[in-house]
Design an enzyme around this catalytic site. Structure first.
Site, PDB file in Angstrom:
ATOM      1  N   HIS A  14       0.831  -1.212   0.000  1.00 58.76           N
ATOM      2  CA  HIS A  14       0.000   0.000   0.000  1.00 58.76           C
ATOM      3  C   HIS A  14       0.868   1.265   0.000  1.00 58.76           C
ATOM      4  O   HIS A  14       0.606   2.208   0.729  1.00 58.76           O
ATOM      5  CB  HIS A  14      -0.985  -0.014   1.179  1.00 58.76           C
ATOM      6  CG  HIS A  14      -0.363  -0.124   2.545  1.00 58.76           C
ATOM      7  ND1 HIS A  14      -0.981  -0.769   3.585  1.00 58.76           N
ATOM      8  CD2 HIS A  14       0.805   0.357   3.054  1.00 58.76           C
ATOM      9  CE1 HIS A  14      -0.239  -0.705   4.678  1.00 58.76           C
ATOM     10  NE2 HIS A  14       0.852  -0.005   4.379  1.00 58.76           N
ATOM     11  N   HIS A  61      -0.963   5.082   9.692  1.00 58.99           N
ATOM     12  CA  HIS A  61       0.345   5.730   9.663  1.00 58.99           C
ATOM     13  C   HIS A  61       0.279   7.065  10.404  1.00 58.99           C
ATOM     14  O   HIS A  61       0.498   8.130   9.830  1.00 58.99           O
ATOM     15  CB  HIS A  61       0.808   5.938   8.224  1.00 58.99           C
ATOM     16  CG  HIS A  61       0.905   4.671   7.432  1.00 58.99           C
ATOM     17  ND1 HIS A  61      -0.204   4.034   6.898  1.00 58.99           N
ATOM     18  CD2 HIS A  61       1.976   3.900   7.091  1.00 58.99           C
ATOM     19  CE1 HIS A  61       0.184   2.943   6.246  1.00 58.99           C
ATOM     20  NE2 HIS A  61       1.490   2.838   6.356  1.00 58.99           N
ATOM     21  N   HIS A 195      10.971  -3.640   2.810  1.00 58.34           N
ATOM     22  CA  HIS A 195      11.354  -2.247   2.656  1.00 58.34           C
ATOM     23  C   HIS A 195      11.797  -1.674   3.992  1.00 58.34           C
ATOM     24  O   HIS A 195      11.390  -2.131   5.044  1.00 58.34           O
ATOM     25  CB  HIS A 195      10.238  -1.401   2.042  1.00 58.34           C
ATOM     26  CG  HIS A 195       8.974  -1.295   2.832  1.00 58.34           C
ATOM     27  ND1 HIS A 195       8.187  -2.382   3.193  1.00 58.34           N
ATOM     28  CD2 HIS A 195       8.315  -0.218   3.327  1.00 58.34           C
ATOM     29  CE1 HIS A 195       7.119  -1.979   3.845  1.00 58.34           C
ATOM     30  NE2 HIS A 195       7.176  -0.662   3.957  1.00 58.34           N
ATOM     31  N   GLU A 242       5.197  -5.421   8.296  1.00 53.13           N
ATOM     32  CA  GLU A 242       3.825  -5.269   7.809  1.00 53.13           C
ATOM     33  C   GLU A 242       3.278  -6.566   7.210  1.00 53.13           C
ATOM     34  O   GLU A 242       2.052  -6.754   7.126  1.00 53.13           O
ATOM     35  CB  GLU A 242       3.767  -4.153   6.761  1.00 53.13           C
ATOM     36  CG  GLU A 242       3.992  -2.772   7.324  1.00 53.13           C
ATOM     37  CD  GLU A 242       3.954  -1.682   6.269  1.00 53.13           C
ATOM     38  OE1 GLU A 242       4.065  -0.498   6.643  1.00 53.13           O
ATOM     39  OE2 GLU A 242       3.829  -1.994   5.065  1.00 53.13           O
TER      40      GLU A 242
END
Length: 291
Positions: A14, A61, A195, A242
């Site tokens: 996302h 976030h 990431h 995640e």
């Protein structure tokens, strides 16, 4: 007696830059075009296999939650969810419409199943939730499905374990299948893949780890339950944790699944993008597949 059923699971990254590319009309640029082409199969498939409701697992976030309040699992029970302002104004996307009746059924079932949830009667949703909707449905005037958000803390240590996420997914599967309404439900897990956004390893991408994770979703999902936090950190970067949210999706589908479609692309911004569509065998969905 007619009951709800889980027909499929979808997982996708996302990345916020994906939302910006969509909003600014940049999807046809050379940089972005290969990424978006990998979702065309899924869009076509969803036209024929559209669910009534999506339980969308994502992480906030610092839009709805701050370091003052950090729920491990937060379930959106409201009728609507507005796009959050992430510092540049809300994304120009439709309001997300929920399914309060099913959401409250999930809340009751999961809490009685001994999962401690935070229940959200108001929840603004950021790119973690709206980017997956945009990838699957483009830029409609209204989202074509109702959505129950399930926010998972993967920002502040300690996040839930992969095993805890898996067992939550199993409990969601039981709860959906016990809901006495004729509904097709999909479970979407979002976030990842490898990431890292800060520090000396910023920009880390580990394609072998990502590929093995995608393979194991169908070939050896039980092994994914046992991946410790330290392994995610070492092999997938600080934000690779995640991926535990994908395990909620996988746990909800049951033991027997079939992979219909997969897409993997590097890079998108400074991350690896992964996407997979899994059919729950018991749903006897359409026979088409892709690899």
């Amino acid at each position: 007696m007619t009951m709800a059923r889980i027909t499929a699971g979808i997982s996708t990254s996302h990345v916020p830059a994906i939302g910006a590319a969509i909003d600014h009309g940049d999807t046809g640029q050379d940089y972005w075009k290969p990424l978006f082409q990998g979702y065309e199969w899924t869009r076509t498939w969803l036209d024929r296999n559209r669910p009534d409701v999506v339980v969308l697992v994502y992480n906030d976030h610092a839009s709805a939650f701050s370091l003052e309040t950090i729920p491990t699992f937060a379930l959106g029970c409201a009728a609507t969810f507005e796009p959050a302002d992430e510092g540049f104004g809300p994304r120009p996307v439709p309001t997300v419409h929920g399914h309060p009746e099913l959401a409250w059924h999930l809340a009751e079932s999961l809490i009685l199943d001994e999962f401690d949830l935070t229940l959200m009667n108001r929840l603004d949703v950021d790119h973690g939730l709206t980017v997956p909707l945009s990838l699957m449905f483009g830029s409609p005037d209204a989202w074509p499905v109702r959505v129950i958000p399930l926010a998972v803390n993967v920002i502040q240590y300690p996040p839930p374990t992969g095993n805890r996420c898996w067992t939550l997914g199993e409990a969601i599967g039981r709860a959906v299948r016990a809901y006495d309404e004729d509904l097709d439900v999909q479970i979407w897990g979002t976030g990842g893949m490898s990431h890292q956004l800060q520090g000396p390893r910023a920009g880390l991408i580990n394609t072998p780890f990502d590929t093995a994770f995608l393979d194991r979703l169908t070939s050896d999902p039980q092994a994914l339950r046992r991946i410790p936090h330290l392994e995610y950190l070492r092999d997938a970067g600080s934000e690779g944790i995640e991926l535990v949210m994908w395990l909620i999706m996988r746990g909800a589908l049951g033991a027997d699944v079939r992979e219909l479609h997969r897409h993997y692309h590097v890079p998108a911004s400074n991350t690896a993008v992964g996407h997979i569509v899994l059919e729950a065998r018991e749903a006897a969905a359409t026979p088409e597949g892709s690899s």
